[in-house]
Design a protein around this motif. Sequence first.
Motif, PDB file in Angstrom:
ATOM      1  N   GLY A 166       0.877  -1.215  -0.048  1.00 21.46           N
ATOM      2  CA  GLY A 166      -0.039   0.098  -0.072  1.00 21.46           C
ATOM      3  C   GLY A 166       0.955   1.187  -0.035  1.00 21.46           C
ATOM      4  N   GLN A 167       0.433   2.455  -0.645  1.00 17.52           N
ATOM      5  CA  GLN A 167       1.343   3.443  -0.831  1.00 17.52           C
ATOM      6  C   GLN A 167       0.539   4.721  -0.467  1.00 17.52           C
ATOM      7  OE1 GLN A 167       2.603   3.443  -4.909  1.00 17.52           O
ATOM      8  NE2 GLN A 167       4.671   2.504  -4.222  1.00 17.52           N
ATOM      9  N   ASN A 183      -0.340   7.466   3.089  1.00 16.86           N
ATOM     10  CA  ASN A 183       0.310   8.145   4.153  1.00 16.86           C
ATOM     11  C   ASN A 183       0.924   7.248   5.315  1.00 16.86           C
ATOM     12  OD1 ASN A 183       0.665  10.482   2.947  1.00 16.86           O
ATOM     13  ND2 ASN A 183      -1.100  11.393   3.820  1.00 16.86           N
ATOM     14  N   VAL A 184      -0.368   6.326   5.681  1.00 19.34           N
ATOM     15  CA  VAL A 184       0.060   5.324   6.836  1.00 19.34           C
ATOM     16  C   VAL A 184       1.340   4.487   6.657  1.00 19.34           C
ATOM     17  CG1 VAL A 184      -0.796   3.287   8.136  1.00 19.34           C
ATOM     18  CG2 VAL A 184      -2.345   5.262   7.561  1.00 19.34           C
ATOM     19  N   ASP A 225       4.170   6.588   6.883  1.00 18.35           N
ATOM     20  CA  ASP A 225       4.646   6.663   8.249  1.00 18.35           C
ATOM     21  C   ASP A 225       5.172   5.655   8.954  1.00 18.35           C
ATOM     22  OD1 ASP A 225       3.180   9.390   8.357  1.00 18.35           O
ATOM     23  OD2 ASP A 225       1.367   8.544   9.373  1.00 18.35           O
ATOM     24  N   ARG A 248       0.121  -1.226  -6.028  1.00 15.97           N
ATOM     25  CA  ARG A 248      -0.482  -1.741  -7.221  1.00 15.97           C
ATOM     26  C   ARG A 248      -0.579  -1.177  -8.531  1.00 15.97           C
ATOM     27  NH1 ARG A 248      -6.819  -3.324  -5.584  1.00 15.97           N
ATOM     28  NH2 ARG A 248      -7.149  -1.044  -4.677  1.00 15.97           N
ATOM     29  N   GLN A 303      -0.745   7.736  -9.247  1.00 15.24           N
ATOM     30  CA  GLN A 303      -2.131   7.093  -8.477  1.00 15.24           C
ATOM     31  C   GLN A 303      -1.768   6.945  -7.148  1.00 15.24           C
ATOM     32  OE1 GLN A 303      -1.080   5.668 -11.453  1.00 15.24           O
ATOM     33  NE2 GLN A 303      -2.342   6.888 -12.680  1.00 15.24           N
ATOM     34  N   GLU A 347       4.224  14.391   3.072  1.00 19.07           N
ATOM     35  CA  GLU A 347       4.748  13.069   3.691  1.00 19.07           C
ATOM     36  C   GLU A 347       5.896  12.335   2.693  1.00 19.07           C
ATOM     37  OE1 GLU A 347       1.820  14.099   3.770  1.00 19.07           O
ATOM     38  OE2 GLU A 347       1.999  14.209   6.190  1.00 19.07           O
ATOM     39  N   SER A 367      -0.915  -1.929   4.472  1.00 16.09           N
ATOM     40  CA  SER A 367      -1.418  -0.625   4.826  1.00 16.09           C
ATOM     41  C   SER A 367      -2.386  -0.134   3.787  1.00 16.09           C
ATOM     42  CB  SER A 367      -0.259   0.145   5.176  1.00 16.09           C
ATOM     43  OG  SER A 367      -0.548   1.380   5.327  1.00 16.09           O
ATOM     44  N   LEU A 368      -3.555  -0.741   3.970  1.00 18.42           N
ATOM     45  CA  LEU A 368      -4.426  -0.672   2.743  1.00 18.42           C
ATOM     46  C   LEU A 368      -5.775   0.266   2.982  1.00 18.42           C
ATOM     47  CD1 LEU A 368      -4.614  -4.459   1.982  1.00 18.42           C
ATOM     48  CD2 LEU A 368      -3.161  -2.814   1.020  1.00 18.42           C
ATOM     49  N   TRP A 411     -13.297  10.651  10.634  1.00 18.74           N
ATOM     50  CA  TRP A 411     -13.139   9.122   9.920  1.00 18.74           C
ATOM     51  C   TRP A 411     -14.604   8.329  10.074  1.00 18.74           C
ATOM     52  CZ3 TRP A 411      -7.941   6.396   9.730  1.00 18.74           C
ATOM     53  CH2 TRP A 411      -6.944   7.307   8.865  1.00 18.74           C
ATOM     54  N   ALA A 434     -11.997   6.743   5.937  1.00 19.18           N
ATOM     55  CA  ALA A 434     -10.577   7.128   6.223  1.00 19.18           C
ATOM     56  C   ALA A 434      -9.910   8.187   5.014  1.00 19.18           C
ATOM     57  CB  ALA A 434      -9.685   5.975   6.457  1.00 19.18           C
ATOM     58  N   GLY A 459      -8.216  12.069   4.059  1.00 19.33           N
ATOM     59  CA  GLY A 459      -8.003  13.598   4.425  1.00 19.33           C
ATOM     60  C   GLY A 459      -6.756  13.425   5.699  1.00 19.33           C
ATOM     61  N   VAL A 460      -6.122  14.372   5.554  1.00 20.85           N
ATOM     62  CA  VAL A 460      -4.808  14.634   6.533  1.00 20.85           C
ATOM     63  C   VAL A 460      -5.413  15.193   7.760  1.00 20.85           C
ATOM     64  CG1 VAL A 460      -3.078  14.940   4.722  1.00 20.85           C
ATOM     65  CG2 VAL A 460      -4.246  16.797   5.601  1.00 20.85           C
ATOM     66  N   LEU A 461      -4.743  15.299   9.020  1.00 34.41           N
ATOM     67  CA  LEU A 461      -4.942  15.686  10.305  1.00 34.41           C
ATOM     68  C   LEU A 461      -5.892  16.913  10.311  1.00 34.41           C
ATOM     69  CD1 LEU A 461      -4.291  14.579  12.914  1.00 34.41           C
ATOM     70  CD2 LEU A 461      -2.620  16.175  13.269  1.00 34.41           C
TER      71      LEU A 461
HETATM   72  P1  NAP Z   1      -5.232   5.330   1.865  1.00 34.88           P
HETATM   73  O1  NAP Z   1      -4.552   6.519   1.712  1.00 34.88           O
HETATM   74  O2  NAP Z   1      -6.660   4.830   1.562  1.00 34.88           O
HETATM   75  O3  NAP Z   1      -4.083   4.261   0.791  1.00 34.88           O
HETATM   76  C1  NAP Z   1      -4.250   2.930   1.123  1.00 34.88           C
HETATM   77  C2  NAP Z   1      -3.217   2.451  -0.025  1.00 34.88           C
HETATM   78  O4  NAP Z   1      -3.394   1.030  -0.059  1.00 34.88           O
HETATM   79  C3  NAP Z   1      -3.507   2.877  -1.420  1.00 34.88           C
HETATM   80  O5  NAP Z   1      -1.992   2.863  -2.134  1.00 34.88           O
HETATM   81  C4  NAP Z   1      -4.122   1.715  -2.241  1.00 34.88           C
HETATM   82  O6  NAP Z   1      -4.018   1.809  -3.419  1.00 34.88           O
HETATM   83  C5  NAP Z   1      -3.759   0.562  -1.479  1.00 34.88           C
HETATM   84  N1  NAP Z   1      -4.335  -0.574  -1.468  1.00 34.88           N
HETATM   85  C6  NAP Z   1      -5.826  -0.520  -1.012  1.00 34.88           C
HETATM   86  N2  NAP Z   1      -6.339  -1.828  -1.311  1.00 34.88           N
HETATM   87  C7  NAP Z   1      -5.364  -2.663  -1.777  1.00 34.88           C
HETATM   88  C8  NAP Z   1      -5.408  -4.053  -2.540  1.00 34.88           C
HETATM   89  N3  NAP Z   1      -6.289  -4.683  -2.369  1.00 34.88           N
HETATM   90  N4  NAP Z   1      -4.189  -4.306  -3.017  1.00 34.88           N
HETATM   91  C9  NAP Z   1      -3.160  -3.382  -3.219  1.00 34.88           C
HETATM   92  N5  NAP Z   1      -3.213  -2.121  -2.720  1.00 34.88           N
HETATM   93  C10 NAP Z   1      -4.301  -1.796  -2.084  1.00 34.88           C
HETATM   94  O7  NAP Z   1      -5.021   4.786   3.366  1.00 34.88           O
HETATM   95  P2  NAP Z   1      -4.032   5.140   4.563  1.00 34.88           P
HETATM   96  O8  NAP Z   1      -2.688   5.317   4.264  1.00 34.88           O
HETATM   97  O9  NAP Z   1      -4.441   4.104   5.566  1.00 34.88           O
HETATM   98  O10 NAP Z   1      -4.683   6.547   5.057  1.00 34.88           O
HETATM   99  C11 NAP Z   1      -5.900   6.951   5.393  1.00 34.88           C
HETATM  100  C12 NAP Z   1      -6.113   8.369   5.486  1.00 34.88           C
HETATM  101  O11 NAP Z   1      -5.244   8.969   6.569  1.00 34.88           O
HETATM  102  C13 NAP Z   1      -5.572   9.004   4.213  1.00 34.88           C
HETATM  103  O12 NAP Z   1      -6.607  10.241   4.023  1.00 34.88           O
HETATM  104  C14 NAP Z   1      -4.443   9.647   4.682  1.00 34.88           C
HETATM  105  O13 NAP Z   1      -3.759  10.834   3.997  1.00 34.88           O
HETATM  106  C15 NAP Z   1      -4.577  10.031   6.174  1.00 34.88           C
HETATM  107  N6  NAP Z   1      -3.216  10.086   6.796  1.00 34.88           N
HETATM  108  C16 NAP Z   1      -2.690  11.283   6.903  1.00 34.88           C
HETATM  109  C17 NAP Z   1      -1.328  11.451   7.566  1.00 34.88           C
HETATM  110  C18 NAP Z   1      -0.871  12.733   7.499  1.00 34.88           C
HETATM  111  O14 NAP Z   1      -1.284  13.550   7.461  1.00 34.88           O
HETATM  112  N7  NAP Z   1       0.446  12.852   7.935  1.00 34.88           N
HETATM  113  C19 NAP Z   1      -0.873  10.113   7.983  1.00 34.88           C
HETATM  114  C20 NAP Z   1      -1.411   9.162   7.922  1.00 34.88           C
HETATM  115  C21 NAP Z   1      -2.679   8.796   7.306  1.00 34.88           C
HETATM  116  P3  NAP Z   1      -5.215   1.930  -4.480  1.00 34.88           P
HETATM  117  O15 NAP Z   1      -5.097   3.586  -4.699  1.00 34.88           O
HETATM  118  O16 NAP Z   1      -4.525   1.324  -5.832  1.00 34.88           O
HETATM  119  O17 NAP Z   1      -6.409   1.159  -4.136  1.00 34.88           O
END
Ligand code: NAP
Length: 357
Positions: free
Chosen positions: A20-21, A23-24, A27, A65, A70, A77, A185-186, A227, A232, A234-236
């Motif tokens: 997964g790519q 922000n988590v 982090d 993926r 994308q 980050e 981290s999906l 959330w 889930a 948006g940023v903080l």
């Molecule tokens: P996210 O932003 O939704 O990223 C999930 C990643 O997992 C994406 O790259 C997605 O790729 C991939 N993914 C999902 N299902 C998959 C699968 N079946 N196979 C392969 N890859 C898959 O989730 P997150 O990182 O948990 O973050 C959640 C929210 O918290 C986000 O809005 C993030 O910005 C926020 N956050 C912010 C901060 C900060 O402000 N510093 C820190 C942590 C989190 P696809 O796009 O291809 O589905």
Amino acid sequence: HPSRPAPPPLERISHVTLVGQGNVSLDVARMLLTPPSVLAKYDVPKPVLEVLERSNVQHVSILGRRGPFQAAFTTKELREMMNLPGASMVPLDPAYLTAPEGSLKLTRQQSRTLQLLQKGSNNKPGTTKKTWSLDFFRSPTGLTTPNNAGDKARLSLGHTILDPSNRAVPTGETSTLETDLVITSLGHHAEPSAPWYDPSLNHLRTLSGRVVDAGGRIVRNVYASGWAATGARGVLVSTMMDAYAVADTILRDHFPEEDVHTTPISESDAGAGGGQDTPAAEAIEVLPKHVEADTFPPEVEAWLREGRVTDFEDWKAVDAEEVRCGEAMGKERERMVWEEAREFLASARPRNIDITA
Ligand code: NAP
């Protein structure tokens, strides 16, 4: 601590793979690659620091993926990864470092990501012991765990390309990645067993922050923000702004400016917070003229009794305790995990609420 899950044995781990790519993922990579002496100044809890101090992690692969345009992470980050002291990014395939020909115009976020990727990490490749890589167009298809301690696991990867609607589809090519630890981290969805959870949204159904039940009626005195209400994303700061907007809604509901019914909630009102997913028109209800602020729905009453719900007094007590423990350790605060906070609250202030009265 008994309620914390066992940490991974980082002293025996040199290669971590993150799937997964978002922000988590970044982090997690940053925590694994930042010197613990740097982290010690912030609010990283002591048990976590102790695990990181024993770490032998040398490389973190971050698998996506889809491609660089994308990726879900944000530029801030990504920049922090590029600036990591003592670690460098493995150079990317140059094919990823140009905007695809004939494509639509890149968004601002995509252009900034591209610029950062072109510039690379502050520490040049080959100059650091620790490294990280962004591995685009790779999707895990299987994992073979080692028979002997010390051997590596083998993660099978399917190579992917984008179809016309930007979805990842397999090319048929495959490869294998040797690794010691795989972390997914999906993304995240709310707990499906929670009342008012809407399986079609993967989070609670809300209207301007007001929680809506399965029958489309507003649940009196129950609000959700962040959330829980939006999923889930948006940023903080987005979560914070949403909480402010929902707080405004609560104030408007409980302290209407005039002694008349509050304005009927309309779809145009949905922007006030938490309401990106506007329910159908039948959800619209005029709030009662006088709302009793002290009555809770039965679910919330039960959770208060069980200590699964905290109120502001509890929050203040936990906050003060975290700051107090941090002071003794020369840091901003020593964070408690949820179970620790529950135990602390149970011992500090036994609740004696008789809400049936
Ligand atoms: P996210 O932003 O939704 O990223 C999930 C990643 O997992 C994406 O790259 C997605 O790729 C991939 N993914 C999902 N299902 C998959 C699968 N079946 N196979 C392969 N890859 C898959 O989730 P997150 O990182 O948990 O973050 C959640 C929210 O918290 C986000 O809005 C993030 O910005 C926020 N956050 C912010 C901060 C900060 O402000 N510093 C820190 C942590 C989190 P696809 O796009 O291809 O589905």
